[in-house]
Design an enzyme around this catalytic site. Structure first.
Site, short mmCIF file in Angstrom:
data_model
loop_
_atom_site.label_atom_id
_atom_site.label_comp_id
_atom_site.label_asym_id
_atom_site.label_seq_id
_atom_site.Cartn_x
_atom_site.Cartn_y
_atom_site.Cartn_z
N HIS A 121 0.82 -1.23 0.00
CA HIS A 121 0.00 0.00 0.00
C HIS A 121 0.84 1.27 0.00
CE1 HIS A 121 -3.60 -2.49 1.75
NE2 HIS A 121 -3.44 -2.66 0.45
N CYS A 150 4.06 21.16 -6.94
CA CYS A 150 5.30 20.72 -7.59
C CYS A 150 6.14 21.92 -8.04
CB CYS A 150 4.92 19.84 -8.78
SG CYS A 150 6.32 19.27 -9.74
N SER A 192 -6.81 -6.88 10.02
CA SER A 192 -8.22 -7.24 10.16
C SER A 192 -8.69 -8.12 9.00
CB SER A 192 -9.08 -5.98 10.27
OG SER A 192 -8.84 -5.15 9.16
C1 BJW Z 1 -2.88 -6.24 16.76
C2 BJW Z 1 -2.31 -5.55 17.80
C3 BJW Z 1 -1.10 -6.04 18.26
C4 BJW Z 1 -4.09 -4.53 17.34
N1 BJW Z 1 -0.57 -7.12 17.69
N2 BJW Z 1 -2.34 -7.32 16.23
C5 BJW Z 1 -12.88 -7.73 -3.10
C6 BJW Z 1 -13.90 -7.82 -2.21
C7 BJW Z 1 -14.39 -6.66 -1.56
C8 BJW Z 1 -13.83 -5.41 -1.82
C9 BJW Z 1 -12.81 -5.32 -2.73
C10 BJW Z 1 -12.35 -6.47 -3.34
N3 BJW Z 1 -11.29 -6.10 -4.16
C11 BJW Z 1 -11.11 -4.76 -4.06
C12 BJW Z 1 -12.02 -4.26 -3.21
C13 BJW Z 1 -12.12 -2.83 -2.85
C14 BJW Z 1 -11.17 -2.38 -1.78
C15 BJW Z 1 -11.50 -3.18 -0.52
O1 BJW Z 1 -10.84 -4.12 -0.15
N4 BJW Z 1 -12.55 -2.77 0.20
C16 BJW Z 1 -13.00 -3.46 1.41
C17 BJW Z 1 -12.54 -2.69 2.67
C18 BJW Z 1 -14.48 -3.59 1.36
N5 BJW Z 1 -9.79 -2.54 -2.19
C19 BJW Z 1 -9.16 -1.62 -2.91
O2 BJW Z 1 -9.73 -0.62 -3.33
C20 BJW Z 1 -7.71 -1.88 -3.25
N6 BJW Z 1 -7.45 -1.74 -4.65
C21 BJW Z 1 -7.92 -2.60 -5.55
O3 BJW Z 1 -8.60 -3.54 -5.23
O4 BJW Z 1 -7.53 -2.30 -6.84
C22 BJW Z 1 -8.18 -2.99 -7.90
C23 BJW Z 1 -9.37 -2.17 -8.31
C24 BJW Z 1 -9.14 -0.93 -8.87
C25 BJW Z 1 -10.23 -0.17 -9.28
C26 BJW Z 1 -11.52 -0.65 -9.08
C27 BJW Z 1 -11.73 -1.86 -8.47
C28 BJW Z 1 -10.63 -2.66 -8.08
C29 BJW Z 1 -6.82 -0.82 -2.59
C30 BJW Z 1 -6.83 -0.91 -1.12
C31 BJW Z 1 -6.00 0.22 -0.52
C32 BJW Z 1 -6.08 0.26 1.00
N7 BJW Z 1 -5.50 1.48 1.46
C33 BJW Z 1 -5.40 1.72 2.90
C34 BJW Z 1 -4.86 3.16 3.13
C35 BJW Z 1 -3.37 3.23 2.78
C36 BJW Z 1 -2.83 4.62 2.91
C37 BJW Z 1 -2.83 5.16 4.32
O5 BJW Z 1 -2.41 4.50 5.30
O6 BJW Z 1 -3.24 6.29 4.46
O7 BJW Z 1 -4.51 0.74 3.50
S1 BJW Z 1 -6.92 1.46 3.79
C38 BJW Z 1 -6.17 0.79 5.24
O8 BJW Z 1 -6.63 -0.61 5.40
C39 BJW Z 1 -4.67 0.71 4.95
C40 BJW Z 1 -4.31 -0.64 5.50
O9 BJW Z 1 -3.11 -1.12 4.91
C41 BJW Z 1 -5.52 -1.48 5.15
C42 BJW Z 1 -5.64 -2.72 5.98
O10 BJW Z 1 -5.81 -2.41 7.33
P1 BJW Z 1 -5.14 -3.34 8.44
O11 BJW Z 1 -3.66 -3.27 8.31
O12 BJW Z 1 -5.74 -4.68 8.41
O13 BJW Z 1 -5.50 -2.52 9.77
P2 BJW Z 1 -6.81 -2.60 10.68
O14 BJW Z 1 -6.85 -1.39 11.52
O15 BJW Z 1 -8.01 -2.89 9.88
O16 BJW Z 1 -6.58 -3.88 11.60
C43 BJW Z 1 -5.60 -3.91 12.62
C44 BJW Z 1 -5.60 -5.29 13.25
O17 BJW Z 1 -4.54 -5.34 14.19
C45 BJW Z 1 -6.89 -5.60 14.02
O18 BJW Z 1 -7.35 -6.89 13.62
C46 BJW Z 1 -6.45 -5.62 15.49
O19 BJW Z 1 -7.15 -6.57 16.28
C47 BJW Z 1 -5.00 -5.99 15.35
N8 BJW Z 1 -4.12 -5.56 16.42
N9 BJW Z 1 -3.18 -4.45 18.09
C48 BJW Z 1 -1.27 -7.72 16.67
N10 BJW Z 1 -0.49 -5.42 19.28
ZN ZN Z 2 5.04 18.18 -11.36
#
Ligand code: BJW
Ligand code: ZN
Length: 253
Positions: A121, A150, A192
């Site tokens: 990401h 820019c 998650s």
């Molecule tokens: C602990 C702890 C400790 C706490 N020890 N653990 C198929 C099905 C459904 C939807 C889609 C699909 N394919 C695509 C989609 C759409 C979308 C998507 O997935 N949506 C769903 C949410 C519904 N995906 C996209 O859009 C992606 N692109 C894509 O698919 O391109 C193809 C396409 C293009 C055009 C049209 C259609 C398709 C891109 C996804 C980009 C995600 N970006 C973000 C922001 C990044 C920038 C930023 O940071 O500002 O990435 S969103 C955010 O979520 C971030 C993270 O990387 C990502 C995942 O989150 P993560 O890491 O899981 O964090 P949390 O907070 O959710 O969970 C934390 C966990 O830690 C919890 O479980 C806690 O319990 C645990 N925890 N303390 C261990 N100490």
């Molecule tokens: Zn430029």
């Protein structure tokens, strides 16, 4: 710290695994002080994801989105890798191939010293002009008042991260997929498991024969499909896994 019992099956994999993949999410950096996204204290509890982490949100309110990123850039610059990140570096002494695949943009795996890190990401330390592609370091964009523009073409600069609806970087994705397909042991850590396509990697690995271990204090949609769920913080469990792997592999030689 709660002691966790590792199964016999996991011990056997720790003894014999050649290729290990650690797939990480925001939870691994929580113990460094980087807020997660989902959950009661997460970022999305206060802000709507599509307003902040999408091109539509950025075009609608670039000032707000930049304020949010400028804040997070400063928070992340001030934190340090924790025991979980460091344990993944330690694993490189224990297994022939260790690949870190991360959804995190905080650069903490590289700062900890992991050698192979695929960032699905993006990386919050990088920025680029949306018009001509010129890249900018954080110092330059953080010095700007408001939305940074820019120097070369006057275009709007954005953080080099992947927003909803955007494609993942192709090479990072291809390498991650290959690593998942050839893993003997796959750890899904602190995620998650709801954001795709990243969330498909653990099951791809399992289908290709990897032993799938999830590490998280809370169950996720992956939990029922993992071979083993180790419930607790990554900073406790990963060092414990390294200690066990070290004992198992030493016994082998
Ligand atoms: C602990 C702890 C400790 C706490 N020890 N653990 C198929 C099905 C459904 C939807 C889609 C699909 N394919 C695509 C989609 C759409 C979308 C998507 O997935 N949506 C769903 C949410 C519904 N995906 C996209 O859009 C992606 N692109 C894509 O698919 O391109 C193809 C396409 C293009 C055009 C049209 C259609 C398709 C891109 C996804 C980009 C995600 N970006 C973000 C922001 C990044 C920038 C930023 O940071 O500002 O990435 S969103 C955010 O979520 C971030 C993270 O990387 C990502 C995942 O989150 P993560 O890491 O899981 O964090 P949390 O907070 O959710 O969970 C934390 C966990 O830690 C919890 O479980 C806690 O319990 C645990 N925890 N303390 C261990 N100490
Ligand atoms: Zn430029």
């Amino acid at each position: 710290m709660k002691m966790i019992r590792l199964s016999k099956r996991l011990m056997l994999r720790l003894k014999s695994a050649e290729s290990v993949v650690a797939f990480t999410g925001a939870g691994i950096s929580a113990e460094s002080g980087v807020p997660t996204f989902r959950g009661a204290d997460g970022i999305w509890a206060k802000m709507r994801p599509e307003e902040l982490a999408s091109m539509a949100g950025f075009l609608k309110n670039p000032d707000l989105v930049w304020q949010w990123y400028a804040h997070r850039k400063r928070v992340i610059a001030d934190v340090e890798p924790n025991a979980g990140h460091r344990a993944l570096v330690d694993m490189e002494r224990l297994f022939p191939h260790v690949t870190v695949i991360t959804q995190n943009i905080d650069n903490l795996h590289r700062r900890a010293g992991s050698s192979i890190v695929h960032e699905l990401h993006g990386n919050i330390e990088r920025n680029y002009c949306m018009k001509c592609g010129t890249t900018y370091a954080n110092e330059a964009v953080l010095a700007a008042a408001g939305v940074p523009l820019c120097d070369a073409c006057g275009g709007t600069i954005r953080p080099d991260v992947v927003w909803f609806g955007e494609m993942l970087p192709e090479e990072e994705w291809d390498r991650s997929l290959r690593a998942a397909q050839s893993a003997d042991l796959f750890f899904s850590i602190g995620t998650s498991s709801v954001v795709y396509p990243a969330a498909s990697l653990p099951l791809t690995a399992k289908m290709q024969g990897a032993y799938l271990v999830e590490i998280n204090p809370e169950p996720t949609p992956l939990t029922g499909r993992a071979d083993e769920f180790l419930q607790g913080p990554a900073g406790d469990i990963l060092p414990m896994i390294c200690t066990c792997a070290e004992q198992e592999r030493r016994a082998m030689t």
